[in-house]
Design a protein around this motif. Structure first.
Motif, PDB file in Angstrom:
ATOM      1  N   THR A 170      19.546  -5.772   1.272  1.00  0.00           N
ATOM      2  CA  THR A 170      18.691  -4.920   2.099  1.00  0.00           C
ATOM      3  C   THR A 170      17.284  -4.964   1.517  1.00  0.00           C
ATOM      4  O   THR A 170      17.107  -4.843   0.305  1.00  0.00           O
ATOM      5  N   THR A 171      16.295  -5.166   2.375  1.00  0.00           N
ATOM      6  CA  THR A 171      14.902  -5.157   1.917  1.00  0.00           C
ATOM      7  C   THR A 171      14.187  -3.946   2.507  1.00  0.00           C
ATOM      8  O   THR A 171      14.424  -3.578   3.664  1.00  0.00           O
ATOM      9  N   ILE A 172      13.332  -3.330   1.696  1.00  0.00           N
ATOM     10  CA  ILE A 172      12.555  -2.172   2.131  1.00  0.00           C
ATOM     11  C   ILE A 172      11.096  -2.449   1.819  1.00  0.00           C
ATOM     12  O   ILE A 172      10.727  -2.654   0.659  1.00  0.00           O
ATOM     13  N   ASP A 173      10.281  -2.462   2.868  1.00  0.00           N
ATOM     14  CA  ASP A 173       8.856  -2.741   2.717  1.00  0.00           C
ATOM     15  C   ASP A 173       8.083  -1.439   2.891  1.00  0.00           C
ATOM     16  O   ASP A 173       8.332  -0.674   3.827  1.00  0.00           O
ATOM     17  N   VAL A 174       7.138  -1.176   1.991  1.00  0.00           N
ATOM     18  CA  VAL A 174       6.324   0.039   2.041  1.00  0.00           C
ATOM     19  C   VAL A 174       4.930  -0.320   2.549  1.00  0.00           C
ATOM     20  O   VAL A 174       4.309  -1.263   2.058  1.00  0.00           O
ATOM     21  N   ASN A 175       4.454   0.447   3.538  1.00  0.00           N
ATOM     22  CA  ASN A 175       3.129   0.188   4.117  1.00  0.00           C
ATOM     23  C   ASN A 175       2.310   1.480   4.138  1.00  0.00           C
ATOM     24  O   ASN A 175       2.849   2.571   4.372  1.00  0.00           O
ATOM     25  N   THR A 176       0.999   1.365   3.962  1.00  0.00           N
ATOM     26  CA  THR A 176       0.128   2.555   3.982  1.00  0.00           C
ATOM     27  C   THR A 176      -0.071   3.078   5.390  1.00  0.00           C
ATOM     28  O   THR A 176      -0.322   4.261   5.580  1.00  0.00           O
ATOM     29  N   GLY A 177       0.028   2.212   6.396  1.00  0.00           N
ATOM     30  CA  GLY A 177      -0.155   2.669   7.771  1.00  0.00           C
ATOM     31  C   GLY A 177      -1.530   3.268   7.982  1.00  0.00           C
ATOM     32  O   GLY A 177      -2.555   2.670   7.627  1.00  0.00           O
ATOM     33  N   SER A 178      -1.563   4.484   8.522  1.00  0.00           N
ATOM     34  CA  SER A 178      -2.838   5.144   8.832  1.00  0.00           C
ATOM     35  C   SER A 178      -3.349   5.994   7.674  1.00  0.00           C
ATOM     36  O   SER A 178      -4.380   6.656   7.803  1.00  0.00           O
ATOM     37  N   PHE A 179      -2.646   5.996   6.530  1.00  0.00           N
ATOM     38  CA  PHE A 179      -3.071   6.821   5.399  1.00  0.00           C
ATOM     39  C   PHE A 179      -4.256   6.170   4.699  1.00  0.00           C
ATOM     40  O   PHE A 179      -4.168   5.060   4.184  1.00  0.00           O
ATOM     41  N   LEU A 180      -5.388   6.859   4.640  1.00  0.00           N
ATOM     42  CA  LEU A 180      -6.598   6.316   4.039  1.00  0.00           C
ATOM     43  C   LEU A 180      -6.895   6.913   2.677  1.00  0.00           C
ATOM     44  O   LEU A 180      -7.702   6.382   1.918  1.00  0.00           O
ATOM     45  N   GLY A 181      -6.264   8.019   2.353  1.00  0.00           N
ATOM     46  CA  GLY A 181      -6.471   8.636   1.051  1.00  0.00           C
ATOM     47  C   GLY A 181      -7.781   9.385   0.945  1.00  0.00           C
ATOM     48  O   GLY A 181      -8.579   9.450   1.882  1.00  0.00           O
ATOM     49  N   GLN A 182      -8.034   9.943  -0.232  1.00  0.00           N
ATOM     50  CA  GLN A 182      -9.213  10.773  -0.445  1.00  0.00           C
ATOM     51  C   GLN A 182     -10.196  10.149  -1.432  1.00  0.00           C
ATOM     52  O   GLN A 182     -11.381  10.429  -1.397  1.00  0.00           O
ATOM     53  N   ARG A 183      -9.685   9.279  -2.346  1.00  0.00           N
ATOM     54  CA  ARG A 183     -10.567   8.802  -3.404  1.00  0.00           C
ATOM     55  C   ARG A 183     -10.791   7.297  -3.303  1.00  0.00           C
ATOM     56  O   ARG A 183     -11.773   6.836  -2.745  1.00  0.00           O
ATOM     57  N   ASN A 184      -9.855   6.514  -3.877  1.00  0.00           N
ATOM     58  CA  ASN A 184     -10.021   5.069  -3.866  1.00  0.00           C
ATOM     59  C   ASN A 184      -8.710   4.405  -3.479  1.00  0.00           C
ATOM     60  O   ASN A 184      -7.693   5.064  -3.271  1.00  0.00           O
ATOM     61  N   LEU A 185      -8.720   3.092  -3.381  1.00  0.00           N
ATOM     62  CA  LEU A 185      -7.553   2.354  -2.907  1.00  0.00           C
ATOM     63  C   LEU A 185      -6.350   2.548  -3.834  1.00  0.00           C
ATOM     64  O   LEU A 185      -5.229   2.775  -3.364  1.00  0.00           O
ATOM     65  N   GLU A 186      -6.557   2.471  -5.151  1.00  0.00           N
ATOM     66  CA  GLU A 186      -5.455   2.610  -6.096  1.00  0.00           C
ATOM     67  C   GLU A 186      -4.789   3.972  -5.954  1.00  0.00           C
ATOM     68  O   GLU A 186      -3.551   4.081  -5.972  1.00  0.00           O
ATOM     69  N   GLU A 187      -5.589   5.033  -5.783  1.00  0.00           N
ATOM     70  CA  GLU A 187      -5.030   6.374  -5.621  1.00  0.00           C
ATOM     71  C   GLU A 187      -4.248   6.482  -4.315  1.00  0.00           C
ATOM     72  O   GLU A 187      -3.177   7.095  -4.253  1.00  0.00           O
ATOM     73  N   THR A 188      -4.783   5.884  -3.255  1.00  0.00           N
ATOM     74  CA  THR A 188      -4.109   5.893  -1.948  1.00  0.00           C
ATOM     75  C   THR A 188      -2.756   5.195  -2.046  1.00  0.00           C
ATOM     76  O   THR A 188      -1.733   5.700  -1.567  1.00  0.00           O
ATOM     77  N   VAL A 189      -2.763   4.026  -2.678  1.00  0.00           N
ATOM     78  CA  VAL A 189      -1.526   3.258  -2.839  1.00  0.00           C
ATOM     79  C   VAL A 189      -0.510   4.039  -3.674  1.00  0.00           C
ATOM     80  O   VAL A 189       0.680   4.106  -3.337  1.00  0.00           O
ATOM     81  N   TYR A 190      -0.973   4.645  -4.760  1.00  0.00           N
ATOM     82  CA  TYR A 190      -0.098   5.411  -5.651  1.00  0.00           C
ATOM     83  C   TYR A 190       0.568   6.568  -4.906  1.00  0.00           C
ATOM     84  O   TYR A 190       1.789   6.762  -4.991  1.00  0.00           O
ATOM     85  N   ARG A 191      -0.227   7.339  -4.156  1.00  0.00           N
ATOM     86  CA  ARG A 191       0.324   8.475  -3.412  1.00  0.00           C
ATOM     87  C   ARG A 191       1.332   8.012  -2.357  1.00  0.00           C
ATOM     88  O   ARG A 191       2.380   8.641  -2.153  1.00  0.00           O
ATOM     89  N   THR A 192       1.012   6.917  -1.692  1.00  0.00           N
ATOM     90  CA  THR A 192       1.942   6.388  -0.679  1.00  0.00           C
ATOM     91  C   THR A 192       3.243   5.942  -1.330  1.00  0.00           C
ATOM     92  O   THR A 192       4.337   6.221  -0.831  1.00  0.00           O
ATOM     93  N   ASN A 193       3.156   5.245  -2.466  1.00  0.00           N
ATOM     94  CA  ASN A 193       4.359   4.769  -3.150  1.00  0.00           C
ATOM     95  C   ASN A 193       5.220   5.913  -3.686  1.00  0.00           C
ATOM     96  O   ASN A 193       6.455   5.830  -3.668  1.00  0.00           O
ATOM     97  N   LEU A 194       4.591   6.986  -4.166  1.00  0.00           N
ATOM     98  CA  LEU A 194       5.351   8.152  -4.619  1.00  0.00           C
ATOM     99  C   LEU A 194       6.164   8.745  -3.470  1.00  0.00           C
ATOM    100  O   LEU A 194       7.353   9.057  -3.620  1.00  0.00           O
ATOM    101  N   GLU A 195       5.505   8.926  -2.343  1.00  0.00           N
ATOM    102  CA  GLU A 195       6.209   9.481  -1.173  1.00  0.00           C
ATOM    103  C   GLU A 195       7.296   8.524  -0.699  1.00  0.00           C
ATOM    104  O   GLU A 195       8.396   8.939  -0.320  1.00  0.00           O
TER     105      GLU A 195
END
Length: 496
Positions: free
Chosen positions: A308-333
Motif C-alpha cells: 500500500t502506498t500513501i502519498d502526502v500532498n499540501t493541497g491548498s495549505f499555504l502555511g503562515q511562515r515559510n515552505l519548510e514550516e508549511t511542509v512540517y505542519r502538513t506532515n504532522l497532520e
C-alpha cells in the motif's frame, strides 16, 4: 479519552465500530456467508509437500488448500505483540528442521488458522494451537508462562507471573497473560484457567472422532469477540441494536467481566445506530482514495497486491511562515491521519508513506514520533522504519484478514480493476485496426461494428472522414450500431 463500541446486527451481517472521541477508528464486519476462519481448529490432511518452499498444502475443507510452513510446525509459541513477552534471542540460531522430516503427503494433522484466505492465497496454518480467553491465551503444547509486553509495570508483571505459576500448578500447559489482565484479581484469572482447560478437553475429545476437513473448534462470533478483545477500562459503553445479541452479550459479560456488565446497553432508537454516530458516512469516505486533511492538504492511498502506498500532498495549505514550516505542519497532520486510516481501512503488509520532503532532521524525527504515537492504540503489530534516502517511510502492519475495501468492494467490471478506461479515441483506432485485419482474413461485402454509445457517437461525428477514407481503401461499406450493454472498451466487428 471517550471510547464506545457500537454493534449493528442484521440477519446476514454484523458490524462492530470502535468510536473514539466521536471519530470512527475501527470497523469489523462478519457476514454469515463469509465468516472468517482465523482461530478455528480443523482436522486436515497434507495434500502436497513442497521442499523448496519448506511448506505443505493442507486440505481443511475450505475452497483452497491451506498453507503450512515448517516454522509454524516446530516453532516456539507465538502470539501477537499485544499478547507476547519478548524473549531473549538465543546465542546461536537453530535452523528449523526440513519440512520433509515433519509431515508427509496423506498425513492427518490438527491445525489452527493463523490468517484468513486473502486474495488468491489460501489460509495460513499452524500446529501450535492457542486458545484465547478474556485475560489469558492457552498454549496447550507449551509449558511457558509469559506476560504481555504492554504490561510495563515490573511489580505487576512479577505478581501476574507468580499467580499464574500457582494456578497452573504443573498442569503441563502454557499460558500468556493478556494486556487486559493488568490489575485483575486472582479469582478472575482462575476462572479463565478453568474455562480454557474445559475448552481444551472438548477440543481433544472432538478431534478423536473427527474426519478430514471437519471444524473441531470455532472462535466466538464477532460481537462476543469484540467484547472479549476490545473491552478496556477506557471503553465507556457497548451499544448493540439487537435485543437477542444484547442478551447474549450480557450473559457473556456476566460470566467473564461482571464488573462491566452495566456498560453494555441495548439501543432501541428508531434512527439506525451507525447513522446516529456518523459511522455510515465514515465508511463511505474510507472507500475513497483521497483523504482530506483539515489544513487543506490530503492523502492519496493506493492499495495493490504487493503493498500500500500513501502519498502526502499540501493541497491548498499555504502555511503562515515559510515552505519548510508549511511542509512540517502538513506532515504532522498527515502522520496522525495515516495512523487512523491504517486502522480504519485495515491495511496490512508493506506500507510506503511518501511524506513531503523535509530538510530539517528534527522535523523528520517529530513526524515519525507522531506516526508511532498514533499507532499505539492499534491492535495489529506495526513496525515503523526511519526515513529512507529517498525520503520515504517504510512500515509493516500485520494482516490477518482482508482490508475493508476488499471486504466491501470488487474490481470494476468496466476497467478490470485498473482504475482507468481507454479513451473513446483509443478504442476507435483499435476498431479501425480490427476492421482492416478482418477484411484481409475473410470475405465480406459489408461490416457491422457494435460498440458503446460514447464510441459510436464519437466515430460517426468526429471521425466520419476517417471512416470514409477506410471504406474507400478497403472497398467495403461499414455500419455502426450502439449498444448500451457494451462498456467503453468493448466492441465487435461483424462480417456481413
Amino acid at each position: 479519552m471517550s471510547e464506545e463500541i457500537l454493534i449493528n446486527v442484521t440477519p446476514r451481517e454484523t458490524r462492530v465500530a470502535v468510536v473514539e472521541n466521536g471519530m470512527l477508528q475501527e470497523l469489523h464486519i462478519e457476514r454469515t456467508s463469509k465468516r472468517g476462519v482465523v482461530g478455528n481448529i480443523y482436522k486436515g490432511r497434507v495434500q502436497r509437500v513442497m521442499p523448496g518452499m519448506q511448506a505443505a498444502f493442507v486440505d481443511i475443507g475450505l475452497e483452497r488448500a491451506a498453507f503450512l510452513h515448517a516454522s509454524d510446525i516446530m516453532r516456539l509459541p507465538q502470539v501477537s505483540p499485544e499478547e507476547s513477552e519478548e524473549p531473549a534471542a538465543p546465542a546461536t540460531p537453530v535452523p528449523p528442521p526440513l519440512i520433509t522430516s515433519l509431515v508427509h503427503e496423506g498425513q492427518d494433522i490438527i491445525v489452527q488458522v493463523l490468517k484468513d484466505p486473502i486474495g488468491s492465497k489460501g489460509a495460513r496454518l499452524t500446529t501450535q494451537i492457542s486458545i484465547p480467553s478474556r485475560f489469558l491465551v492457552l498454549l496447550p503444547y507449551s509449558k511457558v508462562i509469559g506476560v504481555s509486553a504492554r504490561i510495563e509495570d515490573e511489580a505487576e508483571r512479577v505478581r501476574l507471573k507468580t499467580l499464574m505459576s500457582e494456578l497452573v500448578n504443573g498442569s503441563g500447559l502454557g499460558y500468556i497473560v493478556r494486556t487486559n489482565a493488568d490489575s485483575q484479581a486472582s479469582e478472575s484469572l482462575a476462572e479463565d484457567v478453568d474455562y480454557l482447560r474445559r475448552a481444551w478437553k472438548i477440543i481433544q475429545d472432538s478431534s478423536t472422532g473427527s474426519i478430514v476437513g471437519q471444524r473441531i473448534y470455532e472462535d466466538l462470533s464477532l460481537p462476543l469477540r469484540a467484547v472479549r478483545d476490545l473491552m478496556r477500562k477506557d471503553v465507556d459503553k457497548v451499544r448493540v441494536d439487537s435485543r437477542e445479541t444484547y442478551e447474549r452479550l450480557v450473559r457473556f459479560v456476566q460470566q467473564f467481566m461482571p464488573d462491566w456488565v452495566e456498560r453494555v446497553e441495548h439501543y432501541a432508537g428508531e434512527r439506525p445506530i451507525f447513522d446516529l454516530y456518523g459511522v455510515e458516512d465514515e465508511i463511505q469516505r474510507a472507500m475513497q482514495k483521497e483523504v482530506p486533511l483539515k489544513s487543506g492538504g490530503y492523502l492519496v492511498i493506493d492499495q495493490t497486491e504487493a503493498m500500500t502506498t500513501i502519498d502526502v500532498n499540501t493541497g491548498s495549505f499555504l502555511g503562515q511562515r515559510n515552505l519548510e514550516e508549511t511542509v512540517y505542519r502538513t506532515n504532522l497532520e498527515a502522520a496522525q491521519s495515516v495512523a487512523r486510516q491504517l486502522r480504519l481501512r485495515n491495511l496490512g503488509g508493506i506500507i510506503i508513506i511518501d511524506f513531503i520532503d523535509m530538510t530539517d532532521d528534527e522535523h523528520k524525527r517529530q513526524v515519525l514520533r507522531t506516526l508511532e504515537k498514533g499507532l499505539v492504540r492499534d491492535h495489529a503489530k506495526t513496525t515503523v522504519y526511519d526515513f529512507s534516502p529517498l525520503g520515504l517511510v517504510e512500515m509493516t502492519r500485520k494482516r490477518t484478514t482482508e482490508s475493508l475495501e476488499r471486504q466491501l468492494c470488487e474490481p470494476c467490471h468496466e476497467c478490470g480493476g485498473r482504475g482507468s478506461l481507454k479513451t473513446a479515441e483509443t478504442v476507435i483506432y483499435e476498431i479501425f485496426r480490427e476492421i482492416t485485419r478482418a477484411v484481409r482474413q475473410f470475405e465480406a461485402s459489408q461490416l457491422l461494428v457494435i460498440a458503446s454509445p460514447a464510441v459510436v457517437t464519437k466515430i460517426t461525428d468526429e471521425e466520419s472522414a476517417a471512416v470514409a477514407e477506410l471504406e474507400e481503401f478497403l472497398g467495403k461499406s461499414i455500419r455502426f450500431q450502439s449498444d448500451d450493454q457494451y462498456s467503453q472498451e468493448q466492441f465487435d466487428v461483424v462480417l456481413l
